[in-house]
Design a protein around this motif. Structure first.
Motif, PDB file in Angstrom:
ATOM      1  N   VAL A  79       0.982   5.841   0.741  1.00 52.46           N
ATOM      2  CA  VAL A  79       0.667   7.014   1.570  1.00 52.46           C
ATOM      3  C   VAL A  79       1.481   7.058   2.857  1.00 52.46           C
ATOM      4  O   VAL A  79       2.296   7.945   3.057  1.00 52.46           O
TER       5      VAL A  79
ATOM      6  N   SER B 157       0.852  -1.188   0.000  1.00 55.96           N
ATOM      7  CA  SER B 157       0.000   0.000   0.000  1.00 55.96           C
ATOM      8  C   SER B 157       0.885   1.233   0.000  1.00 55.96           C
ATOM      9  O   SER B 157       2.107   1.138   0.175  1.00 55.96           O
TER      10      SER B 157
ATOM     11  N   TRP C  47       0.347   7.929  -3.039  1.00 56.59           N
ATOM     12  CA  TRP C  47      -0.726   6.936  -3.044  1.00 56.59           C
ATOM     13  C   TRP C  47      -0.342   5.769  -3.931  1.00 56.59           C
ATOM     14  O   TRP C  47       0.310   5.940  -4.972  1.00 56.59           O
ATOM     15  N   GLN C  48      -0.729   4.589  -3.518  1.00 53.92           N
ATOM     16  CA  GLN C  48      -0.541   3.378  -4.314  1.00 53.92           C
ATOM     17  C   GLN C  48      -1.822   2.554  -4.218  1.00 53.92           C
ATOM     18  O   GLN C  48      -2.500   2.569  -3.191  1.00 53.92           O
TER      19      GLN C  48
ATOM     20  N   TYR D 225      -2.709   4.223   6.440  1.00 55.08           N
ATOM     21  CA  TYR D 225      -3.026   3.476   5.226  1.00 55.08           C
ATOM     22  C   TYR D 225      -2.496   2.048   5.286  1.00 55.08           C
ATOM     23  O   TYR D 225      -3.111   1.118   4.771  1.00 55.08           O
TER      24      TYR D 225
END
Length: 313
Positions: A154, A152, A213-214, A159
């Protein structure tokens, strides 16, 4: 119709949950209590947009008018304070992710549940349709899960807990220990990875990228094949709200026991402890209340300072 009380509207989650409730048709926000950083104009905008009946002056007032409370503030250290008026009335409460951020709060949640509290949570990623689709495959088709690799973006905890809970959703409980694997950097962003060992021999690796972000990416390695997917963020809240509504209506559901949700928190606490110890393996059973934890008030302050208006009309 299930009447939901919104406790703080710090993030976009109340908006996303409300939209999913509208699509599902079985739940809706009816009241809100806000003592966080969102302005009166934003609270009014949230109420107007989703047709809430009342802004409550106290948590007790909100708990009296609702069937369930959704505690959604981004200071996870404040979640239990906000949950108690619902618990005292014998009403269920949903703790948004991260449910809690320290070992002491994990233990307090367990105590409350032992005494009869109904506490639900937490990450929508645990219940993602992509996770459900994988688990719906027959054992003959998918084989037995050996290792899950998941990532993930952020930040590490706010997150990162999504991906820790995804691993829990795919593998179930039974994590035994965590080892910090290391860090990589490029273009002002950095990733960190942790190895999770399960008591039955299975393993997982979770990676967080801080600074961007991812998508939530997952690779599941089984005795039959390798399965890979990214979660569709537009459907995550739908999957969660569907399961909460099913639970509240007494229908079959996929909601994990809160103990499983807490195990995901403890995985990340053990990961932080392992990093602090230079990569030493840390068993979940050896976690200490004076060990590393995740600072909810510090995150709340940083998030509030960086967040622009979200709900004002």
């Amino acid at each position: 119709m299930i009447r939901v009380g919104a406790v703080n509207i710090d993030t976009s989650h109340p908006m996303g949950f409300a939209d999913s409730m509208k699509k599902d048709g079985r739940m809706r926000y009816v009241g809100v209590y806000n003592d966080s950083f969102r302005s009166d104009a934003e609270v009014a905008g949230f109420m107007a947009r989703y047709g809430l009946e009342k802004r409550c002056e106290t948590l007790d007032e909100l708990a009296d008018m609702c069937d369930i409370g959704f505690v959604q503030g981004c200071n996870w250290d404040d979640h239990l304070r906000c949950a108690m008026p619902f618990i005292r009335r014998g009403k269920p409460v949903f703790l948004d992710k991260p449910a809690v951020g320290c070992l002491a709060d994990c233990r307090e949640v367990r105590r409350l549940v032992r005494e009869g509290a109904v506490i639900l949570g937490s990450s929508s990623a645990r219940y993602a349709y992509e996770v459900q689709d994988f688990l719906a495959k027959s054992p003959a088709e998918r084989g037995e899960t050996v290792t899950v690799l998941a990532s993930s973006g952020v930040d590490e905890f706010n997150y990162g807990i999504h991906i820790a809970e995804t691993i829990g959703g795919l593998m179930g409980p039974g994590a035994e220990s965590v080892r910090y694997m290391g860090r990589g950097e490029a273009a002002g962003q950095y990733s960190e990875s942790w190895f999770v060992h399960f008591a039955d021999g299975r393993s997982a690796v979770y990676t967080t990228l801080t600074g961007a972000w991812q998508p939530f990416g997952v690779i599941v390695i089984t005795t039959k094949s390798t399965f890979q997917f990214c979660m569709d963020p537009s459907r995550l809240y739908d999957a969660l709200i569907e399961q909460v509504a099913n639970f509240l209506e007494g229908k079959p559901h996929r909601l994990a026991p809160i103990e499983d949700v807490l195990e995901s928190v403890q995985i990340m606490l053990a990961g932080a402890a392992s990093r602090a110890a230079g990569g030493k393996t840390v068993a979940l059973r050896d976690l200490r209340e004076d060990g590393p934890s995740f600072d909810g008030p510090a995150f709340w302050k940083k998030y509030g300072a960086a967040s622009g208006p979200m709900y004002a009309l």
